[in-house]
Design a protein around this motif. Structure first.
Motif, short mmCIF file in Angstrom:
data_model
loop_
_atom_site.label_atom_id
_atom_site.label_comp_id
_atom_site.label_asym_id
_atom_site.label_seq_id
_atom_site.Cartn_x
_atom_site.Cartn_y
_atom_site.Cartn_z
N ASN A 52 0.57 -1.17 0.00
CA ASN A 52 0.30 0.04 -0.21
C ASN A 52 1.01 1.32 0.10
O ASN A 52 0.70 2.26 0.42
N GLY A 53 2.13 0.83 -0.10
CA GLY A 53 2.67 2.36 -1.51
C GLY A 53 3.66 2.70 -0.07
O GLY A 53 5.13 3.56 -0.24
N GLU A 54 3.63 1.98 1.60
CA GLU A 54 5.03 2.04 2.29
C GLU A 54 5.62 1.32 2.74
O GLU A 54 5.16 -0.25 2.23
N ALA A 55 7.13 1.52 3.39
CA ALA A 55 7.72 -0.28 3.68
C ALA A 55 6.36 -1.52 3.91
O ALA A 55 6.01 -0.85 4.42
N LEU A 56 7.29 -2.39 3.65
CA LEU A 56 6.26 -3.25 4.77
C LEU A 56 5.83 -3.48 6.21
O LEU A 56 7.19 -2.45 6.26
N ARG A 57 5.04 -4.14 6.72
CA ARG A 57 4.72 -3.24 7.99
C ARG A 57 6.37 -4.56 8.71
O ARG A 57 6.28 -5.76 8.15
N PRO A 58 6.48 -4.69 9.85
CA PRO A 58 7.77 -5.93 10.56
C PRO A 58 6.52 -7.06 10.55
O PRO A 58 7.54 -7.83 9.88
N GLU A 59 5.58 -6.56 11.20
CA GLU A 59 4.85 -8.17 10.94
C GLU A 59 4.46 -8.59 9.54
O GLU A 59 3.75 -9.50 9.91
N GLN A 60 4.77 -7.78 8.88
CA GLN A 60 4.71 -8.62 7.53
C GLN A 60 5.88 -8.36 6.73
O GLN A 60 5.92 -8.92 5.10
N GLY A 61 7.12 -8.39 7.84
CA GLY A 61 8.43 -9.18 6.58
C GLY A 61 9.15 -7.72 6.36
O GLY A 61 9.74 -8.91 5.47
N TYR A 62 9.01 -6.62 7.12
CA TYR A 62 9.87 -5.74 6.11
C TYR A 62 11.26 -6.24 6.79
O TYR A 62 11.94 -7.15 7.88
N PRO A 63 12.00 -6.16 6.29
CA PRO A 63 12.03 -4.97 4.64
C PRO A 63 11.97 -6.31 3.07
O PRO A 63 11.86 -5.63 2.23
N LEU A 64 11.83 -7.72 3.10
CA LEU A 64 11.04 -8.28 2.50
C LEU A 64 10.60 -9.06 2.55
O LEU A 64 11.07 -9.81 3.22
N ARG A 65 9.85 -9.83 1.49
CA ARG A 65 8.72 -11.18 1.52
C ARG A 65 8.48 -11.39 -0.05
O ARG A 65 8.63 -10.27 -0.72
N LEU A 66 8.13 -12.37 0.28
CA LEU A 66 7.92 -13.37 -1.31
C LEU A 66 6.08 -12.92 -0.79
O LEU A 66 5.63 -13.03 -0.69
#
Lengths: 424, 215
Positions: free
Chosen positions: A233-247
Motif C-alpha cells: 500500500n505504498g509504504e514499506a512492509l510492516r515488520p509483522e508482514q516481513g519488513y524489509p522483504l517478503r515473497l
C-alpha cells in the motif's frame, strides 16, 4: 451516558463486546448511532465547529479517528501456547472496498516478529545456479518494479469451523485474509541474475526470522507471477508482514509468502519442510493426507451484517456487504440468499476486479424485519463454485484443518443481532 | 533466460502486459555470494540426505539433551505439555475422530525433523544446536515413537535407512473435489423446501471476547 466523545466511544466498545459474545440483547439505548450528545446536535453547534483543531504534524504518522478504536486485529488467546507462534485476525467486518489497511492486516508468526535492519538484510540465491548471488535492499530496488494487488489468505482460515459453527464473528471465522497493493520485483528477474540451471525444478524460499520459515515452491510458479516485495500500500512492509522483504505468491496459501525473505535455494526436488508435511497438509477421513495443496479455492463471506456487525437500524433499506476471492483468478459472480438457500440472487460486485485479489460485493434490499439466513456463494472465472460446508465434509471429513472455503451462514434475528449457524 | 518472460506475459493477460517491464538478460545487479557466506546460511536438509552434516548421536545422549532443552514444552517423553506440540505417540489415530499428528505418527520424512529442529528449535534459541546434538535428539524422538531401540545411534551414514511409517499415505492435491460449474450449475430458485438451523456457534461457546483480544 453523558455523551462526551470519550464516553460514546466506551459505550460503542461495550456494545461491540456484548455483540461479539452474543449474549446481551440489543436494546435501542446501546446503539452507538443513538448515543449522540444533544449538545452537539442541531440546532446547537458542537465544539469542533467553533474551536481550532490540532495543527499539522501533530501526529507525524497519522492514526485513525479515536472513534474507530474497535477496528483492530484480535487474537484467540486459548488457541495457541504462545503469542510468538500464533495468529491475529483482520477486522473484515469493519472494512470496506478491497484494500486492507496495513495496520490491521492479520498476522501469523512462528517465532515472533523479526526486527530486521534493512541495511543488514541480504537476499541470497544459491543451489542449482550458475553463480550464487547476494543482493542488498539497495540492489533489489534497481530491478524493474511492478505494482500488483493480491489477496493473501492463510490456508487455516476457517479451520476451526470444520466440525461445526464455533466462533461468532467473521473476523475470527474468515479474518485470516488481507489484500494490499505490493510493490516489488518479479522473482524471475532476480533468478535471472544467478542463472537457473536447466535441471532446476523447485525453489526453497527461507525467512530470516527465528523460525527460518522455509517452503518448497515449484519453479514454474516462481517464474509465472511471484514477486519479491518491499512495499505494501505504498509504504514499506510492516515488520509483522516481513519488513524489509517478503515473497508474494499470488493465489496460493499464505504460508508460502515467506516473510523477512533472506535466501532462496534452487533445487531439483521438494524439500519436504515441516510446513509442508507436519503442517499445511490436509488429513482425510481415511487417514491419507493431501500435500502441496497450494491454491486457495474461491470463497466468499458476508462481512456485514455479521455477528460483530449487527443490523442497528430497524427494518427498511439494508445494505449487505461482503468479500469474495479466488486463487485461480477473477471472481465471475457472487450470489446471495436471504432464506438459507431456497432462493438466490445476484450480488453487485463493485470497484476494482482484479485476478487473485479481493472483490467487494453488495446486495441492497428492503428488510421486513423478519429473521434471515444469509449466505453468499462465489463462482470464479474457471467455473469453480464455492461449495457448502457439508459438501466439503462429505469429501474430506472434518480433520483436514486447512482449505475450508465452505459457504458461511449468518442468522439475522428480529432484533438485528447476528449469529454464526449451520443449517440443513 | 528470456524464454521465461514470454509464456508468463501471455498467461497473465492484459494487466501483466501493461504492467510488466521487459527485461532482456542479466542486469548486472548484486554480487557473487562467497562460499563462507553460503556455508553459514545454507542450513536445509532434504529427504535424499542433501544438506546433512557429519555427526552422530545416541538415544541416551538424546534423552539427556531433551530433558535439558526440550522437555519443558514437549514433555519428558515428548508427549507434549499443555498446548505445546506433542512429538511422540498417536500411532493409529489418523483416521479417528481425534487424530494425533506427531513425528512418529504423521511425518513422512525424518529429514524434515532434522531440518526443522536445527532451524527453529529450541523455541527462542534457534540454530544453536550442534550436528551431534540434533542427531541425538532425533534418536531420542524416534525411540519415544517406538521406531528404534534404546541402544540406537543415528548418524549421517545410517540416516537414510530410517523410514517413517506414514510416508506412503501422502497424496498429491486432487482438487477441485467438489462439483464445478461444468458438472453442476448452482441452483437459483426453489432449491429447498425447508431449512433448519442445525448448529449454533454460541452453544459451543468458544467465542473470544473482543476486549480481551485487544489487550
Amino acid at each position: 451516558m453523558a455523551g462526551t466523545p470519550k464516553k460514546t466511544n466506551i459505550s460503542r466498545r461495550g456494545f461491540l463486546s456484548s455483540a461479539v459474545a452474543g449474549s446481551a440483547a440489543l436494546v435501542a439505548g446501546s446503539n452507538p448511532l443513538q448515543a449522540a450528545n444533544p449538545e452537539n446536535m442541531a440546532p446547537n453547534v458542537p465544539d469542533w465547529s467553533r474551536y481550532l483543531g490540532a495543527g499539522v504534524a501533530e501526529q507525524p504518522y497519522g492514526m485513525p479517528s479515536e472513534f474507530e478504536k474497535q477496528v483492530i486485529r484480535r487474537n484467540v488467546p486459548w488457541l495457541t501456547a504462545s503469542t510468538e507462534s500464533s495468529v491475529s485476525f483482520t477486522p473484515i467486518h469493519e472494512l470496506d472496498g478491497i484494500i486492507t489497511p496495513n495496520g490491521v492486516c492479520f498476522e501469523r508468526h512462528h517465532a515472533g516478529i523479526a526486527m530486521v535492519d534493512p541495511a543488514d538484510h541480504r537476499l541470497m540465491i544459491n543451489g542449482l545456479v550458475d553463480k550464487p548471488m547476494m543482493f542488498t535492499m539497495e540492489d533489489l530496488k534497481r530491478f524493474p518494479r511492478v505494482n500488483k494487488i493480491f489477496f493473501l489468505e492463510c490456508a487455516a482460515n476457517s479451520g476451526m469451523e470444520w466440525r461445526g459453527a464455533q466462533l461468532n464473528g467473521c473476523q475470527f471465522t474468515q479474518g485470516m485474509v488481507h489484500c494490499v497493493e505490493y510493490t516489488g520485483v518479479p522473482l524471475k528477474y532476480i533468478l535471472e541474475e544467478a542463472g537457473v540451471k536447466t535441471n532446476a525444478k523447485w525453489l526453497m524460499p527461507e525467512g530470516a526470522d527465528a523460525a527460518a520459515m522455509n517452503r518448497s515452491l515449484p519453479l514454474e510458479k516462481a517464474l509465472d507471477d511471484c514477486l519479491v516485495a518491499f512495499k505494501m500500500n505504498g509504504e514499506a512492509l510492516r515488520p509483522e508482514q516481513g519488513y524489509p522483504l517478503r515473497l508474494v505468491v499470488p493465489g496460493w496459501e499464505g504460508n508460502l509468502w515467506i516473510k523477512w525473505l533472506r535466501r532462496i535455494e534452487v533445487g531439483d526436488m521438494p524439500w519436504q519442510a515441516r510446513e509442508e508435511t507436519s503442517k499445511y497438509t490436509d488429513l482425510m477421513e481415511d487417514g491419507t493426507s493431501r500435500r502441496f495443496t497450494w491454491v486457495m479455492d474461491a470463497k466468499s463471506v458476508i462481512t456485514s451484517p455479521s455477528p460483530q456487525a449487527p443490523i442497528t437500524h430497524k427494518k427498511g433499506h439494508t445494505v449487505i456487504s461482503g468479500l469474495a476471492w479466488s486463487g485461480r483468478g477473477l471472481i465471475d459472480y457472487v450470489d446471495i440468499t436471504l432464506d438459507g438457500g431456497k432462493n438466490w440472487r445476484r450480488a453487485r460486485i463493485d470497484g476494482l476486479r482484479l485476478p487473485k485479489a479481493l472483490h467487494r460485493f453488495y446486495y441492497e434490499f428492503d428488510w421486513d424485519g423478519s429473521p434471515l439466513l444469509l449466505q453468499s456463494r462465489a463462482v470464479d472465472e474457471t467455473g469453480y463454485v464455492q461449495p457448502t460446508k457439508d459438501e466439503l465434509r462429505t469429501v474430506r471429513g472434518t480433520s483436514s484443518i486447512y482449505h475450508n472455503n465452505g459457504i458461511q451462514t449468518w442468522h439475522v434475528q428480529e432484533n438485528g443481532q447476528v449469529e454464526n449457524v449451520e443449517i440443513s | 533466460m528470456l524464454k521465461f518472460l514470454k509464456p508468463a506475459l501471455i498467461a497473465l493477460g492484459l494487466f501483466a502486459v501493461i504492467a510488466t517491464p521487459v527485461v532482456a538478460g542479466k542486469l548486472g545487479i548484486g554480487r557473487e555470494a562467497t562460499p563462507a557466506e553460503i556455508k553459514g546460511w545454507d542450513i536445509d536438509v532434504r529427504p535424499d540426505g542433501q544438506g546433512l552434516p557429519e555427526g552422530k548421536g545416541t538415544v541416551e545422549t538424546g534423552e539427556e539433551l531433551f530433558q535439558e532443552k526440550c522437555a519443558a514444552c514437549h514433555g519428558e517423553f515428548a508427549e507434549g505439555v499443555d498446548r505445546w506440540p506433542v512429538l511422540a505417540g498417536g500411532q493409529d489415530t489418523l483416521d479417528s475422530d481425534r487424530p494425533v499428528k506427531t513425528v512418529g505418527s504423521y511425518w513422512p520424512y525424518l529429514s524434515t525433523a532434522y531440518d526443522y529442529i536445527f532451524r527453529a528449535m529450541p523455541f527462542g534459541d534457534a540454530q544453536s544446536l550442534s550436528p551431534d546434538e540434533v542427531y541425538a535428539l532425533l534418536a531420542y524422538i524416534l525411540n519415544m515413537n517406538d521406531l528404534v531401540d534404546d541402544d540406537f545411534e543415528l548418524s549421517k551414514s545410517n540416516f537414510l535407512t530410517v523410514r517413517l511409517p506414514n510416508e506412503k499415505n501422502f497424496i498429491d492435491d486432487p482438487r477441485p473435489d467438489t462439483p464445478i460449474l461444468a458438472q453442476k450449475k448452482p441452483c437459483m430458485e426453489n432449491c429447498k423446501t425447508t431449512v433448519e438451523i442445525t448448529g449454533r456457534a454460541r452453544i459451543v461457546d468458544v467465542t473470544p471476547d473482543g476486549e480481551k483480544g485487544s489487550n
